[in-house]
Design a protein around this motif. Structure first.
Motif, short mmCIF file in Angstrom:
data_model
loop_
_atom_site.label_atom_id
_atom_site.label_comp_id
_atom_site.label_asym_id
_atom_site.label_seq_id
_atom_site.Cartn_x
_atom_site.Cartn_y
_atom_site.Cartn_z
N MET A 1 0.86 -1.18 0.00
CA MET A 1 0.00 0.00 0.00
C MET A 1 0.90 1.23 0.00
O MET A 1 2.09 1.14 0.29
N ASP A 2 0.31 2.40 -0.31
CA ASP A 2 1.10 3.62 -0.35
C ASP A 2 0.32 4.74 0.33
O ASP A 2 -0.89 4.89 0.13
N TRP A 3 1.06 5.54 1.12
CA TRP A 3 0.44 6.63 1.85
C TRP A 3 0.03 7.79 0.94
O TRP A 3 -0.55 8.77 1.43
N SER A 4 0.32 7.72 -0.33
CA SER A 4 -0.15 8.76 -1.24
C SER A 4 -1.65 8.69 -1.47
O SER A 4 -2.27 9.66 -1.89
N GLU A 5 -2.27 7.53 -1.20
CA GLU A 5 -3.71 7.38 -1.37
C GLU A 5 -4.25 6.37 -0.36
O GLU A 5 -4.70 5.28 -0.74
N PRO A 6 -4.24 6.67 0.92
CA PRO A 6 -4.73 5.71 1.93
C PRO A 6 -6.22 5.46 1.86
O PRO A 6 -6.69 4.46 2.42
N TRP A 7 -6.98 6.34 1.21
CA TRP A 7 -8.43 6.15 1.11
C TRP A 7 -8.78 4.96 0.22
O TRP A 7 -9.94 4.54 0.20
N THR A 8 -7.84 4.42 -0.52
CA THR A 8 -8.10 3.26 -1.39
C THR A 8 -7.66 1.95 -0.75
O THR A 8 -7.83 0.90 -1.37
N TRP A 9 -7.13 1.97 0.45
CA TRP A 9 -6.50 0.77 1.02
C TRP A 9 -7.50 -0.36 1.21
O TRP A 9 -7.22 -1.50 0.84
N MET A 10 -8.63 -0.10 1.82
CA MET A 10 -9.55 -1.19 2.13
C MET A 10 -10.13 -1.81 0.87
O MET A 10 -10.31 -3.03 0.79
N ARG A 11 -10.41 -0.99 -0.11
CA ARG A 11 -10.95 -1.53 -1.36
C ARG A 11 -9.92 -2.40 -2.07
O ARG A 11 -10.24 -3.47 -2.59
N ARG A 12 -8.67 -1.95 -2.11
CA ARG A 12 -7.62 -2.74 -2.75
C ARG A 12 -7.33 -4.02 -1.96
O ARG A 12 -7.14 -5.09 -2.55
N LEU A 13 -7.29 -3.90 -0.65
CA LEU A 13 -7.03 -5.08 0.17
C LEU A 13 -8.14 -6.12 0.00
O LEU A 13 -7.88 -7.32 -0.08
N ARG A 14 -9.37 -5.66 -0.10
CA ARG A 14 -10.48 -6.59 -0.29
C ARG A 14 -10.37 -7.31 -1.62
O ARG A 14 -10.61 -8.53 -1.69
N GLU A 15 -9.99 -6.60 -2.68
CA GLU A 15 -9.88 -7.25 -3.98
C GLU A 15 -8.72 -8.23 -4.03
O GLU A 15 -8.81 -9.27 -4.68
N TRP A 16 -7.62 -7.92 -3.34
CA TRP A 16 -6.51 -8.87 -3.31
C TRP A 16 -6.89 -10.14 -2.55
O TRP A 16 -6.55 -11.25 -2.96
N VAL A 17 -7.60 -9.98 -1.44
CA VAL A 17 -8.03 -11.15 -0.68
C VAL A 17 -9.02 -11.98 -1.49
O VAL A 17 -8.95 -13.23 -1.50
N ARG A 18 -9.92 -11.33 -2.18
CA ARG A 18 -10.86 -12.06 -3.03
C ARG A 18 -10.13 -12.83 -4.12
O ARG A 18 -10.47 -13.99 -4.42
N LEU A 19 -9.12 -12.20 -4.73
CA LEU A 19 -8.37 -12.87 -5.79
C LEU A 19 -7.62 -14.08 -5.25
O LEU A 19 -7.62 -15.15 -5.87
N LEU A 20 -6.99 -13.93 -4.08
CA LEU A 20 -6.27 -15.06 -3.49
C LEU A 20 -7.22 -16.21 -3.14
O LEU A 20 -6.91 -17.38 -3.38
N ARG A 21 -8.36 -15.87 -2.58
CA ARG A 21 -9.33 -16.91 -2.22
C ARG A 21 -9.81 -17.65 -3.48
O ARG A 21 -10.00 -18.87 -3.45
N SER A 22 -10.04 -16.92 -4.57
CA SER A 22 -10.50 -17.57 -5.79
C SER A 22 -9.46 -18.52 -6.35
O SER A 22 -9.81 -19.51 -7.00
N VAL A 23 -8.19 -18.23 -6.10
CA VAL A 23 -7.13 -19.13 -6.57
C VAL A 23 -6.97 -20.32 -5.63
O VAL A 23 -6.81 -21.47 -6.06
N LEU A 24 -7.02 -20.08 -4.34
CA LEU A 24 -6.76 -21.14 -3.36
C LEU A 24 -7.83 -22.23 -3.39
O LEU A 24 -7.53 -23.41 -3.16
N VAL A 25 -9.08 -21.85 -3.66
CA VAL A 25 -10.14 -22.85 -3.65
C VAL A 25 -10.05 -23.79 -4.84
O VAL A 25 -10.68 -24.87 -4.85
N THR A 26 -9.27 -23.44 -5.86
CA THR A 26 -9.14 -24.29 -7.05
C THR A 26 -7.94 -25.22 -6.97
O THR A 26 -7.72 -26.00 -7.92
N LEU A 27 -7.17 -25.17 -5.88
CA LEU A 27 -5.99 -26.04 -5.77
C LEU A 27 -6.40 -27.47 -5.48
O LEU A 27 -7.52 -27.74 -4.99
#
Length: 521
Positions: free
Chosen positions: A152-178
């Motif tokens: 994450m970067d302190w130049s735009e902290p207002w986007t942190w939760m949205r980006r973190l949520r999308e990364w977690v969703r992407l990881l979960r979508s990959v892990l369930v297919t293993l």
């Protein structure tokens, strides 16, 4: 002799063993074995470096390079020596398109021995189309040696939760297919990390028991801890903590907003068993120690200590398995950890979607049940938010943020404005000009009486200017009849008058000085 004969007779196979001493050793099936191959394989296995993996998600190609430089820097040695030693040996970073890759060797404290080789895989955007690129990286052999790092970067902290949520969703979508074997290893890895409880050494943590307790005692998890373990250790790195001061000075942010960000992050990461760290460019931090300990890389010469820091707002460090709701609650009263934790567990169940689409659908999340919406309602983008008031501003609606144009457009507008002001000034100046009126002889006499005679020195003789003007007029009058004969060119008369004007102008500029020429009386 009898004893010797008995010994010989009691060892019937002794001769056969002695006869086979000069032959090559054989395996159970009788085949010959190459001793040198086994020796070389043993040496090669002994020198083989431990393989570690970093899955770096988020950031830009530039911030990813900054992270790798901080991770690879040797903070204990002379920078000049380290740079000279590493000069020309740093592997290139290929992270401009899709999934990037590079590697780094972790050196010991003496910069001589190599402890491990870290392969870094870099991905900037949480697009669902990149999910097939991540799946081959997660195998039963690689998962125990892998750490997920989200930048994450302190130049735009207002986007942190949205980006973190999308990364977690992407990881979960990959892990369930293993496959099942990989999922079993993931469960074992998470169990091992979860058992590294606070106040327990490595042996007791591995056994799941308290030291000197007389038996295995499982420490219960606190509320909100390890609710959503991903199966892979995770760390969130917030880069550019030096921008905190800029947010405070330029945009009017205060401690309440920074505390809210920290409480929200810690509450969410506690659910995944993840660690958190703030970093600043060109300043020493505990990032290297945190990454090494998470990957299981330990120096053989110097033991690196990893100590939490939740006091300095630009040097935050929250190791895995250290945090709890009680520690988060004391930062500031009024934060709803239960609501944020519950909402987060619901949101990450959805499939990943592009960030731009998530921003467009934010209007449908305004019912208050979305953790991301709650975060973004408090931490707003200063460029889009016109409701942020300066701490010293009154409630009359004064704002600290104004929309500014591009510099070139601003300068062009200023040129037009200056031209308009200049035209107005010229018009006003023309209206204020007073016409010069000819003075009557009577008024002229009154003026002369008021100011007195004007005299000047010419060649040592005091001359009266009024008398000189009278003589000049009489001379012009005497020449008037002569002008009626032959016509006089207008240019000659004009030149004559101009010469007289220049003469008297010289007298005014040089009072008391001798004129260049004396008029004839």
């Amino acid at each position: 002799m009898v004893g010797l004969e008995q010994t010989m007779s009691s060892s019937p196979n002794r001769g056969s063993k002695a006869a086979g001493m000069n032959s090559r050793p054989t395996s159970k099936d009788g085949s010959k074995k190459n001793i040198w191959s086994s020796l070389l394989d043993g040496v090669a296995n002994g020198k083989r470096l431990p393989e570690k993996n970093l899955l770096i998600l988020g950031g830009t190609p530039e911030t990813q390079r900054d992270f790798l430089e901080t991770f690879s820097a040797d903070l204990s040695a002379d920078p000049s020596l380290v740079n000279e030693k590493r000069k020309g040996k740093t592997p290139p970073i290929a992270n401009q398109f899709a999934l990037g890759y590079t590697y780094r060797d972790v050196l010991d404290a003496d910069q001589e021995d190599t402890l491990a080789r870290v392969s870094a895989y870099l991905l900037s955007e949480p697009s669902p189309s990149f999910a097939p690129l991540l799946k081959p990286l997660l195998t039963p052999q690689s998962i125990p040696e892998t750490l997920v790092v989200i930048l994450m970067d302190w130049s735009e902290p207002w986007t942190w939760m949205r980006r973190l949520r999308e990364w977690v969703r992407l990881l979960r979508s990959v892990l369930v297919t293993l496959d099942d074997d990989t999922k079993i290893v993931m469960e074992e890895t998470m169990t091992e990390w979860r058992d590294r409880k606070r106040g327990m050494d490595a042996n007791s943590a591995a056994a799941g028991s308290l030291p000197n307790s007389g038996g295995p005692v499982t420490i219960p998890l606190g509320p909100g801890e390890w609710d959503e373990g991903l199966g892979i250790p995770m760390c969130v790195v917030c880069q550019g903590a030096d921008k905190i001061e800029k947010l405070e000075k330029d945009h009017g942010w205060n401690e309440e907003q920074f505390d809210f960000i920290l409480q929200f992050l810690r509450t969410i990461l506690l659910k995944h068993g993840a660690s958190l760290i703030y970093t600043t460019p060109f300043l020493a931090s505990s990032l290297q120690s945190l990454i090494h300990s998470s990957l299981g890389v330990h120096s053989l010469l110097k033991r690196q200590s990893l100590k939490h820091n939740v006091i300095d707002r630009d040097k935050i460090l929250v190791p895995a398995n250290w945090d709890s709701w009680g520690k988060i609650r004391i930062i500031r009263e009024g934060f709803d950890m239960e609501g944020a934790s519950t909402a987060w567990s619901i949101e990450i169940q959805d499939p990943p979607e592009p960030l731009d689409q998530s921003a467009d659908s934010a209007e449908g999340e305004d019912d208050g049940t979305s953790a991301v919406t709650v975060f973004e309602q408090t931490i707003k983008d200063p460029k889009r938010d016109t409701s942020i008031a300066h701490p010293t501003a009154t409630t009359r609606g004064s704002k600290i943020e104004v929309e500014t144009n591009d510099m070139q457009f601003f300068l062009a507008d200023q040129v037009d404005l200056l031209e308009q002001l200049r035209a107005e000034d010229e018009k006003e100046r023309a209206n204020q000009q007073v016409p010069q009126l000819e003075m009557s002889p009577m008024d002229e006499g009154k003026v002369n009486e008021h100011i007195g005679p004007v005299q000047f020195n010419m060649g040592g003789i005091q001359v009266d200017a009024e008398d000189m003007l009278k003589k000049l007029r009489d001379r012009e009058a005497s020449r008037a009849p002569k002008r009626e004969g032959p016509p006089t060119a207008p240019g000659d008369e004009k030149a004559h008058n101009q010469a007289l004007a220049n003469f008297f102008a010289g007298l005014v500029k040089k009072p008391g000085g001798s004129p260049r020429g004396s008029p004839s009386a």
